[in-house]
Scaffold this motif. Structure first.
Motif, PDB file in Angstrom:
ATOM      1  N   TYR A 102       0.871  -1.041   0.060  1.00 47.85           N
ATOM      2  CA  TYR A 102       0.115   0.046  -0.256  1.00 47.85           C
ATOM      3  C   TYR A 102       0.584   0.811   0.214  1.00 47.85           C
ATOM      4  N   PRO A 103       0.141   2.688  -0.215  1.00 41.86           N
ATOM      5  CA  PRO A 103       1.096   4.099  -0.496  1.00 41.86           C
ATOM      6  C   PRO A 103       1.985   3.874   0.726  1.00 41.86           C
ATOM      7  N   VAL A 104       2.290   4.494   1.069  1.00 39.58           N
ATOM      8  CA  VAL A 104       3.344   5.290   1.978  1.00 39.58           C
ATOM      9  C   VAL A 104       2.206   6.104   2.638  1.00 39.58           C
ATOM     10  N   VAL A 105       2.039   6.613   3.582  1.00 41.30           N
ATOM     11  CA  VAL A 105       1.024   7.379   4.213  1.00 41.30           C
ATOM     12  C   VAL A 105       1.840   8.653   5.339  1.00 41.30           C
ATOM     13  N   ASN A 106       1.682   9.442   5.657  1.00 41.08           N
ATOM     14  CA  ASN A 106       1.834  10.213   6.624  1.00 41.08           C
ATOM     15  C   ASN A 106       3.477  10.493   6.676  1.00 41.08           C
ATOM     16  N   PHE A 107       4.540  10.520   6.030  1.00 40.94           N
ATOM     17  CA  PHE A 107       5.787  10.499   6.630  1.00 40.94           C
ATOM     18  C   PHE A 107       6.328  12.593   6.495  1.00 40.94           C
ATOM     19  N   PRO A 108       6.784  12.391   6.613  1.00 40.87           N
ATOM     20  CA  PRO A 108       7.270  13.737   7.335  1.00 40.87           C
ATOM     21  C   PRO A 108       7.245  14.282   5.907  1.00 40.87           C
ATOM     22  N   GLU A 109       8.007  13.804   4.840  1.00 43.20           N
ATOM     23  CA  GLU A 109       8.283  14.557   3.692  1.00 43.20           C
ATOM     24  C   GLU A 109       7.285  14.313   3.068  1.00 43.20           C
ATOM     25  N   PRO A 110       5.769  15.201   2.154  1.00 43.73           N
ATOM     26  CA  PRO A 110       4.991  15.711   1.963  1.00 43.73           C
ATOM     27  C   PRO A 110       5.085  14.246   0.969  1.00 43.73           C
ATOM     28  N   SER A 111       5.953  14.981   0.226  1.00 47.25           N
ATOM     29  CA  SER A 111       6.737  14.287  -1.600  1.00 47.25           C
ATOM     30  C   SER A 111       6.826  13.292  -1.457  1.00 47.25           C
ATOM     31  N   ILE A 112       6.970  12.839  -0.243  1.00 46.52           N
ATOM     32  CA  ILE A 112       7.971  10.561  -0.251  1.00 46.52           C
ATOM     33  C   ILE A 112       5.870  10.500  -0.232  1.00 46.52           C
TER      34      ILE A 112
END
Length: 395
Positions: free
Chosen positions: A315-325
């Motif tokens: 599944y896609p990564v969510v809520n990573f500190p860097e939004p573009s990631i």
């Protein structure tokens, strides 16, 4: 019972003529009329139409080396989302930073690797600012399996012909093959059972020999000593005895050569070859922190893996500190599923996030300000204005 030299034909789904007897001389060739030797050096460029029949599950498979016919997986093998689990939404991301001692050591090693750079700035500099740019590299790996088929030929050596009479050909995706190490490119080729047939060789027209292209079947060529004149230095040429011609060395004076396509046997074994290709497809994205650092240099270094997720479908990564990631992960998952799911089998996915250390170091030396970057786990240095360079000359 079919007469000798007559092709045995099955129903419409048959694969061609068969012959399970040991190899016979050309005059008894099976499935084709044996003509005289080809009269010229020109050879047939393609097999006759009767050599290839459609096989259930492999319709449209062609003969040659054009990459084969792609065989998409059946609907029951098309991977759909649902097997995996969402990665945790809240994660304590560990973001290390470089120290002044590490920054100084990196610059000293950089100067030592360049013979024209003095180590004085690295030893005497005064730090003014260390500005970290937490740069992340996101990578999605999708390990796929694709299958394609192609008609192949080999010289018939009298072996058993595994034809349709021994059973129906298994469907392309029902053939079991051993999966290699995950996320490693590989190719294996399998001879599809019960697709073999025997045909006369189209290259030599079942004769086992072709006309010599050097002498064009004449058995002799122009004498290379006298160039066909028969004379040399006002005397008869001793090499050709004055005839102006000598025996063809290419065919040993026979006028014909062994057909390489069928190895002189006059018959070819046709069969379908299944090519199974495993490929690790990679999507990569590096977050741009607008640091002024050339992003292409990141390809030369490694980072610290701070997130690894491996499942049948991620599944896609969510809520990573860097939004573009997070956005890159969303785009990558959708793109790979759209691009590969309908044409290949998705065996495994793995997504990783690496922290690539990047620090901009500002320092003072002899009253002037300078800067450089320290990047990657290798602590490599990039700078455009190293303050003290000497002129080197090679004597």
């Amino acid at each position: 019972m079919a007469a000798e030299g007559q092709a045995i034909r099955g129903p419409r789904e048959s694969y061609g003529a068969i012959d399970q007897m040991p190899y016979a001389p050309p005059e008894g060739s099976f499935g084709a009329v044996v003509p005289d030797h080809t009269p010229s050096g020109e050879e047939p460029s393609a097999p006759p139409a009767y050599a290839i029949d459609d096989v259930s599950g492999y319709e449209g498979t062609a003969l040659g080396d054009d990459g084969g016919k792609d065989l998409p997986p059946p609907s029951n093998l098309v991977t759909d989302r649902g097997g995996g689990q969402h990665p945790p939404a809240q994660t304590h991301w560990n973001i290390p930073s470089i120290s002044e001692d590490e920054a100084k050591e990196a610059l000293m090693q950089y100067a030592a690797r360049n013979c024209c750079y003095s180590s004085a700035p690295a030893k005497e500099m005064v730090f003014r600012n260390l500005q970290p740019f937490n740069t992340y590299r996101y990578r999605l790996e999708t390990f796929t399996e694709s299958r394609s088929s192609e008609w192949k030929t080999s010289p018939y050596k009298g072996e058993l012909v595994d034809s349709f009479l021994l059973g129906p050909a298994p469907l392309p995706w029902n053939i079991q093959v051993e999966v290699p190490t995950m996320f490693t490119d590989n190719i294996t080729k399998v001879k599809v059972p019960h697709t073999s047939s025997l045909q006369g060789c189209h290259n030599c027209r079942s004769s086992g020999t072709i006309c010599c292209t050097n002498c064009h079947g004449r058995r002799k060529v122009q004498c290379w000593i006298c160039h066909g004149s028969g004379n040399r230095l006002n005397d008869r040429c001793t090499h050709c005895n004055g005839s102006g011609q000598s025996g063809c060395n290419s065919c040993s004076g026979s006028g014909h050569k062994t057909c390489m396509k069928c190895a002189g046997r006059g018959q070819l074994l046709y069969y379908i070859e299944l090519q199974v290709k495993w490929k690790n497809n990679i999507f990569e994205y590096v977050a741009d922190q607008r640091s002024g650092f050339p992003a292409n240099l990141f390809k030369k270094v490694t980072g610290q893996k701070i997130f690894v997720d491996e499942q049948s479908m991620v599944y896609p990564v969510v809520n990573f500190p860097e939004p573009s990631i997070s956005q890159a992960s969303q785009n990558a998952v959708v793109q790979h599923h759209t691009q590969f799911a309908s044409v290949s089998r998705l065996l495994r996915q793995r997504q990783t996030i690496e922290l690539i250390p990047l620090t901009k170091v500002e320092y003072e030396w002899q009253g002037k300000l300078y800067s450089y970057y320290v990047y990657g786990d290798e602590n490599r240095v990039y700078t455009e204005n190293y303050p003290k360079k000497c002129c080197c000359s090679i004597m």
